[in-house]
Structures are given as structure tokens and as C-alpha cells.
Design a protein around this motif. Structure first.
Motif, PDB file in Angstrom:
ATOM      1  N   ALA A  34      30.559  42.795  27.702  1.00 45.27           N
ATOM      2  CA  ALA A  34      30.832  41.788  28.725  1.00 45.27           C
ATOM      3  C   ALA A  34      30.081  40.478  28.490  1.00 45.27           C
ATOM      4  N   VAL A  37      32.019  37.934  26.300  1.00 49.33           N
ATOM      5  CA  VAL A  37      33.416  37.613  26.611  1.00 49.33           C
ATOM      6  C   VAL A  37      33.744  36.157  26.274  1.00 49.33           C
ATOM      7  N   SER A  41      34.656  30.432  23.094  1.00 46.41           N
ATOM      8  CA  SER A  41      35.448  29.638  24.043  1.00 46.41           C
ATOM      9  C   SER A  41      35.035  28.174  23.962  1.00 46.41           C
ATOM     10  N   MET A  73      36.122  35.712  20.830  1.00 44.46           N
ATOM     11  CA  MET A  73      35.215  36.838  21.045  1.00 44.46           C
ATOM     12  C   MET A  73      34.816  37.432  19.693  1.00 44.46           C
ATOM     13  N   PRO A  98      44.645  36.348  23.305  1.00 48.02           N
ATOM     14  CA  PRO A  98      43.906  37.576  23.633  1.00 48.02           C
ATOM     15  C   PRO A  98      44.845  38.662  24.142  1.00 48.02           C
ATOM     16  N   GLY A 100      43.259  41.622  25.555  1.00 49.19           N
ATOM     17  CA  GLY A 100      42.412  42.504  26.344  1.00 49.19           C
ATOM     18  C   GLY A 100      42.799  42.547  27.809  1.00 49.19           C
ATOM     19  N   ILE A 105      41.077  38.725  28.005  1.00 46.33           N
ATOM     20  CA  ILE A 105      39.828  39.091  27.355  1.00 46.33           C
ATOM     21  C   ILE A 105      40.093  39.296  25.862  1.00 46.33           C
ATOM     22  N   ASN A 107      38.616  41.030  23.420  1.00 40.53           N
ATOM     23  CA  ASN A 107      38.126  42.146  22.615  1.00 40.53           C
ATOM     24  C   ASN A 107      39.190  42.615  21.626  1.00 40.53           C
TER      25      ASN A 107
END
Length: 206
Positions: A34, A37, A41, A73, A98, A100, A105, A107
Motif C-alpha cells: 500500500a 501505490v 505517479s 508502481m 493499471p 489492480g 491500482i 500492482n
């Protein structure tokens, strides 16, 4: 980067020693948790990503220029071009998608770079798709690929091409997580027997 300094996998092979373009795609450049994240960005790079970019810039030397870099990420994409070709590369644009939680997210996801090289357009995509060996995981991987093709978009005014499919050449790399649906021992046995057709028959990516 310190742990791989001088390793053979970071050095150019004889065939790649005179490569005009070198691409590095890394997955899990930061821990997928977390607190990371927001890594990448706003166009910036996390400390880990900065370290890898600096490492490869040093490994490739002054003969190459870094023309594209993008982090989402854990995903990092670096595109280097031979300085003799630098003036023939233009219209560089980048995007990320993304996959996620709630589709926001990073990931799992893709990062991509679009550029024009002389008269041709090139797009390089680094991906990290859903893992695991289950029917739902396979469906998720296929869905993520389709999303990437549909959602990747580049600045229509300045990009080499507006969409992924509009490029002359597409290079797709990364951790796609597609599997051979056999045990490790079975795959090794068939590989030793050079039973390529049997392996192809159980390859999710066929």
C-alpha cells in the motif's frame, strides 16, 4: 542494482552489441504494498526506479541516450537509443494502464512508450498480468491484454500513433504469467525430449 553489477545478463550479447535500440522492462521495481501505490505517479520515479535507470544508463554508456522512461508502481520501462540514431527518433509519448483494485491500482498493469524512428512507428509495452494457475486467472490475463490494447492511448497531436494497434511495430514484454498447464517435472521431461508439439498443446498463450 548493486546486486547485479557486472552480471552477464546486463551486458550486451554479441548480437546486441551494435543494437540501435535497447529496452529494459522491470516488474516489481518496488514492493507491491500500500505504501508504494503512488510510486511513479505524476511522472516522477521512485528511488528504486531512479537507481535502476541510472544503473542501465551507466551500463550502456555514453553511446546511448535514454529517450523514454515510465513507471507505474512496480512496472518500469526504459528505452535507450544509439546516439547516432537520436536525431531520427521523435514524437515520444508514454501511457500506462493499471489493472489492480477498481482498475486504478498499479500492482498489475502495463506501461508503454510510443515513438517514431525514421519513417516507422514503434510501441514498446511492459506488462505485469494476473498470476496463478486457475481458469479464472487465465480469463483475467486475457481480459487485461484486451484492456491494454483498447485503453492505451497517446497524445494525438504529438505522438507517433494515437493507439497501440496503429503502430507499425509493437514489442510486448514483461511478466505475462501465462503458463504451461503441466507440473514442473512434466515440463522438464518433455523439454528434454524436445517434445515441442506436446508443450505447445498445453501452453495458455498458444
Amino acid at each position: 542494482p548493486e546486486s547485479v553489477a557486472g552480471d552477464s545478463w546486463t551486458a550486451p550479447t554479441p548480437a546486441a552489441a551494435t543494437a540501435d535500440i535497447r529496452v529494459v522492462g522491470i516488474q516489481e521495481v518496488v514492493d507491491l504494498k500500500a505504501s508504494n501505490v503512488a510510486a511513479g505517479s505524476g511522472g516522477g520515479l521512485s528511488p528504486n526506479a531512479q537507481a535502476w535507470a541510472a544503473y542501465f544508463a551507466g551500463a550502456y554508456g555514453a553511446a546511448y541516450s535514454l529517450v523514454a522512461v515510465k513507471q507505474l508502481m512496480g512496472l518500469l520501462l526504459l528505452v535507450f537509443v544509439d546516439k547516432g540514431l537520436r536525431d531520427d527518433c521523435s514524437a515520444c509519448s508514454m501511457d500506462a494502464v493499471p489493472f489492480g483494485l477498481m482498475g486504478v491500482i498499479g500492482n498489475k498493469g502495463v506501461v508503454a512508450a510510443s515513438l517514431r524512428v525514421r519513417g516507422s512507428t514503434l510501441c514498446v509495452v511492459n506488462c505485469h498480468l494476473t498470476a496463478h494457475r486457475t481458469p479464472t486467472a487465465l480469463a483475467a490475463r486475457n481480459s487485461e491484454y484486451a484492456q491494454a490494447v483498447q485503453r492505451l492511448a497517446f497524445d494525438g497531436k504529438t505522438a507517433a500513433a494515437p493507439t497501440l494497434a496503429a503502430h507499425n511495430f509493437i514489442v510486448w514484454l514483461g511478466d505475462m504469467n501465462y503458463r504451461l498447464m503441466l507440473t514442473n517435472a512434466e515440463v522438464r521431461k518433455l523439454s528434454a525430449e524436445r517434445a515441442w508439439k506436446a508443450l505447445y498443446g498445453v501452453d495458455e498463450l498458444r
